[in-house]
Design an enzyme around this catalytic site. Structure first.
Site, PDB file in Angstrom:
ATOM      1  N   ARG A   1      31.589  37.827  20.495  1.00 12.48           N
ATOM      2  CA  ARG A   1      31.326  39.261  20.608  1.00 12.48           C
ATOM      3  C   ARG A   1      31.955  39.972  19.422  1.00 12.48           C
ATOM      4  O   ARG A   1      33.096  39.683  19.045  1.00 12.48           O
ATOM      5  CB  ARG A   1      31.883  39.842  21.918  1.00 12.48           C
ATOM      6  CG  ARG A   1      31.179  39.396  23.184  1.00 12.48           C
ATOM      7  CD  ARG A   1      29.738  39.904  23.258  1.00 12.48           C
ATOM      8  NE  ARG A   1      29.066  39.497  24.483  1.00 12.48           N
ATOM      9  CZ  ARG A   1      28.381  38.366  24.642  1.00 12.48           C
ATOM     10  NH1 ARG A   1      28.299  37.503  23.627  1.00 12.48           N
ATOM     11  NH2 ARG A   1      27.793  38.102  25.803  1.00 12.48           N
TER      12      ARG A   1
ATOM     13  N   GLU B   1      23.649  46.508  18.530  1.00 17.66           N
ATOM     14  CA  GLU B   1      22.509  45.597  18.564  1.00 17.66           C
ATOM     15  C   GLU B   1      21.343  46.237  19.319  1.00 17.66           C
ATOM     16  O   GLU B   1      21.561  46.936  20.300  1.00 17.66           O
ATOM     17  CB  GLU B   1      22.911  44.279  19.237  1.00 17.66           C
ATOM     18  CG  GLU B   1      24.006  43.522  18.482  1.00 17.66           C
ATOM     19  CD  GLU B   1      24.340  42.187  19.138  1.00 17.66           C
ATOM     20  OE1 GLU B   1      23.696  41.829  20.153  1.00 17.66           O
ATOM     21  OE2 GLU B   1      25.242  41.498  18.650  1.00 17.66           O
TER      22      GLU B   1
ATOM     23  N   HIS C   1      22.021  37.562  16.775  1.00  9.24           N
ATOM     24  CA  HIS C   1      22.473  37.244  18.134  1.00  9.24           C
ATOM     25  C   HIS C   1      21.501  36.285  18.824  1.00  9.24           C
ATOM     26  O   HIS C   1      20.938  36.571  19.881  1.00  9.24           O
ATOM     27  CB  HIS C   1      22.644  38.512  18.977  1.00  9.24           C
ATOM     28  CG  HIS C   1      23.613  38.309  20.112  1.00  9.24           C
ATOM     29  ND1 HIS C   1      24.244  39.340  20.753  1.00  9.24           N
ATOM     30  CD2 HIS C   1      24.053  37.169  20.736  1.00  9.24           C
ATOM     31  CE1 HIS C   1      25.029  38.871  21.725  1.00  9.24           C
ATOM     32  NE2 HIS C   1      24.921  37.554  21.716  1.00  9.24           N
TER      33      HIS C   1
END
Length: 336
Positions: free
Chosen positions: A236, A265, A285
């Site tokens: 993260r 994001e 991601h």
């Protein structure tokens, strides 16, 4: 049930075998990402069940209070993006299987791919060859180097095993009980957090983002790293102090980074400094984004919808919401 699925960017879920388990439901799949609460409230106005793809969308109180028919949120993994208290107050059940059956091997594989790609400068080498330039840089091997693993949960243990298989010295720093598990598994434990950062040639971050770990990696930590070292984050972005990594890379410690997670994001800002650095490899991601991993994860997510519809919900995060919903149903029906 009327089921809405958010943020399926590549419209993948409909292609999975497990999607057939939702055949008895009215399913709507949204393939874009929307932050605007008004738009989301309109889209989800008739939704009874909401499927979330990890933490791509935040489900907060302001939105929840505009979804009168919502009874269930089904997802997998942790849920810092969901207002659990408001869900409970409104009688919205949250069901989430916290990877109880296995680690995300897909994330571990991507982590290792990023390590190899960055240490051997693969993105720049590929781009150079496409531009008809031959061998523009000499990379680094992993053999005999030190792999620092920060955290020692399910994914970290897999990463440590990969490091061992590649002939690396594996060094672990984590909570006291996790350090004990790492030692029992035959890995070296760093003398301190500072030692982990100073001694690692590759340092991979594997921690959950909670209040206690937010900003845990600070500028002072990164400044301890070797100028030849690689910092890897597939966990993260919030684990790192805002702005610290970009500043550290500009100062030359560490010398490289491989990043799969970002503060905001989806990342659609072409001016983001990480994207402009040729010593950084960035991916959008995708650690857990493989067909195999999604089949595993969403079988559970869809099962949670079906068990709820059958009156026997599983993996319940907030069981108090059941009492609230039952009380509300009884009031509507006039039962005493």
């Amino acid at each position: 049930m009327k089921v809405s699925i958010l943020d399926d960017y590549c419209d993948t879920l409909r292609t999975l075998p497990c999607f057939d388990t939702l055949a008895g439901h009215d399913v709507t799949v949204w393939t874009d990402h929307v932050d605007d609460i008004d738009i989301l409230a309109e889209r989800l106005s008739d939704a009874e069940a909401l499927v979330l793809i990890r933490e791509r969308s935040e489900i907060r109180s302001a939105l929840l209070r505009r979804l009168p028919r919502l009874a269930l949120i089904s997802q997998r993994s942790a849920y810092p993006h969901i207002d659990i208290n408001t869900c409970t107050e409104l009688g919205v059940l949250v069901c989430s299987d916290l990877h109880s059956s296995s680690p995300s091997y897909a994330t571990a594989e991507l982590t290792w791919a990023l390590i190899l790609a960055t240490m051997r400068d693969l993105p720049n080498q590929v781009a150079a060859l496409q531009a008809v330039r031959w061998q523009t840089k000499v990379g680094q091997s992993l053999l005999f180097k030190t792999l620092g693993v920060y955290g020692y949960g399910r994914i970290a243990r897999v990463i440590a095993s990969y490091g061992r298989a590649f002939g690396m010295n594996v060094l672990v720093w984590a909570r006291e009980d996790s350090r004990a598990r790492a030692a029992a598994d035959g890995y070296d434990v760093a003398a301190s957090k500072e030692a982990l950062f100073a001694e690692s040639d590759v340092l991979s971050l594997h921690l959950r983002l909670v209040d206690a770990t937010r900003g845990l990696v600070a500028a002072d930590d990164l400044a301890l790293m070797k100028p030849t070292a690689l910092f890897v984050n597939t966990s993260r972005a919030g684990l790192v102090e805002p702005g610290a990594l970009v500043a550290a890379l500009r100062e030359g410690r560490p010398g490289m980074a491989a990043i799969d997670v970002f503060e905001h994001e989806p990342l659609i800002d072409p001016g983001d400094p990480l994207l402009a650095m040729d010593n950084v490899v960035c991916t959008p991601h995708i650690g857990y984004v493989t067909v195999d991993e999604w089949e595993l994860q969403f079988q559970t997510v869809f099962d949670q919808i079906n068990t709820y519809a059958a009156g026997a919900p599983t993996n319940v995060v907030n069981p108090e919401a059941l009492e609230v919903r039952t009380a509300g149903d009884s009031a509507v029906s006039g039962e005493e």
